[in-house]
Design an enzyme around this catalytic site. Sequence first.
Site, short mmCIF file in Angstrom:
data_model
loop_
_atom_site.label_atom_id
_atom_site.label_comp_id
_atom_site.label_asym_id
_atom_site.label_seq_id
_atom_site.Cartn_x
_atom_site.Cartn_y
_atom_site.Cartn_z
CE LYS A 13 -2.14 -0.61 3.95
NZ LYS A 13 -1.68 -1.92 4.36
NE ARG A 88 -4.46 -0.48 10.28
CZ ARG A 88 -3.41 0.08 9.69
NH1 ARG A 88 -3.41 1.33 9.36
NH2 ARG A 88 -2.33 -0.64 9.44
NE ARG A 125 7.59 -3.52 4.70
CZ ARG A 125 6.30 -3.15 4.70
NH1 ARG A 125 5.79 -2.53 5.75
NH2 ARG A 125 5.53 -3.40 3.67
NE ARG A 131 9.66 -2.31 12.01
CZ ARG A 131 8.54 -1.87 11.46
NH1 ARG A 131 8.57 -1.14 10.37
NH2 ARG A 131 7.39 -2.15 12.00
NE ARG A 142 2.00 -5.01 11.30
CZ ARG A 142 3.32 -5.04 11.31
NH1 ARG A 142 3.98 -5.04 12.45
NH2 ARG A 142 4.00 -5.08 10.20
P1 AMP Z 1 0.81 0.99 8.99
O1 AMP Z 1 2.08 1.68 8.66
O2 AMP Z 1 -0.38 1.51 8.22
O3 AMP Z 1 0.91 -0.51 8.94
O4 AMP Z 1 0.48 1.36 10.51
C1 AMP Z 1 1.38 1.01 11.55
C2 AMP Z 1 0.63 0.88 12.86
O5 AMP Z 1 0.02 2.12 13.21
C3 AMP Z 1 -0.50 -0.12 12.86
O6 AMP Z 1 -0.04 -1.44 13.06
C4 AMP Z 1 -1.35 0.39 14.01
O7 AMP Z 1 -0.79 0.04 15.26
C5 AMP Z 1 -1.23 1.88 13.86
N1 AMP Z 1 -2.31 2.42 13.01
C6 AMP Z 1 -2.19 2.95 11.76
N2 AMP Z 1 -3.38 3.35 11.29
C7 AMP Z 1 -4.29 3.08 12.25
C8 AMP Z 1 -5.70 3.25 12.38
N3 AMP Z 1 -6.43 3.75 11.38
N4 AMP Z 1 -6.29 2.86 13.53
C9 AMP Z 1 -5.57 2.35 14.54
N5 AMP Z 1 -4.24 2.14 14.50
C10 AMP Z 1 -3.60 2.50 13.37
#
Ligand code: AMP
Length: 185
Positions: A13, A88, A125, A131, A142
Site C-alpha cells: 500500500k 481501519r 522488511r 526491526r 497484525r
Molecule cells: P501501517 O504503517 O499503516 O501498517 O500502521 C502502523 C501501525 O500504526 C499499525 O499497526 C497500528 O498500530 C497503527 N495504526 C495505523 N493506522 C491506524 C488506524 N487507522 N487505527 C488504529 N491504529 C492504526
Amino acid sequence: MRLLIMGPPGAGKGTQAAILCDRIGIPHISTGDLFRANLAQGTPLGQEAKKYMDAGEYVPDSVTNGMVRERLKSQDSANGFLLDGYPRTVAQVAELDGMLGGKGLDKVIELTADTDEVVARLINRAAEQGRADDTEEIIRHRLDVYTEQTAPLTALYASRGQLIKVDGLGSVEEVTARISDALSK
Ligand code: AMP
C-alpha cells in the site's frame, strides 16, 4: 480525487500510495506515517501510539480520529487526498463519513495479496530495517487483526459502489499499471 487504499500489511500500500500521489498531485495521508513521525519527534501522541504499534494492535480511536481530523483540515487536502491506513474499523468509517460531510470518497482501492506472501515480505522488511521486535508472531497477529477488523470494510465500500479490487502480486510497475487502469474506468 478523494481516495482510500486498503489491503493487508505487506501488500504494498505505502509504495503504491506514494507513486499514485506523485502522479495525481494529491497528498498521501498515512496514519502509520503520522504515528511514526510523532514517535520520532517524541510527542505524547507518539509515545501513546507506540505501545499499540509494537504489539501489532490498533491505536485507540480516541487518539487516531483526532489526528486524522486535524490532518484533513490542512489546505493541501482541500482538492483531494489519498488515505492509507485509515479507516481501519467500521467505527472509523463512520468517523470519516462525518469528517468528509457530504463529500464522500470517490474510490476505494483494495490491494489483495496472499497471506504467506505478505508474511514473507514483512519478515524480510523487518530484517532489512533491523526491526528485531517485528517477529513472525507479531506479524501474523497484525494480519489477524486486519482480517477481523479491517477486511469487513471492503464489503461496506463495495455496497456503496466505491470498491476497486486490484491484485497486489507482481512488480511495483505492474501493480501501479493495474491501479491506474482501474481508476480510469
Ligand atoms: P501501517 O504503517 O499503516 O501498517 O500502521 C502502523 C501501525 O500504526 C499499525 O499497526 C497500528 O498500530 C497503527 N495504526 C495505523 N493506522 C491506524 C488506524 N487507522 N487505527 C488504529 N491504529 C492504526
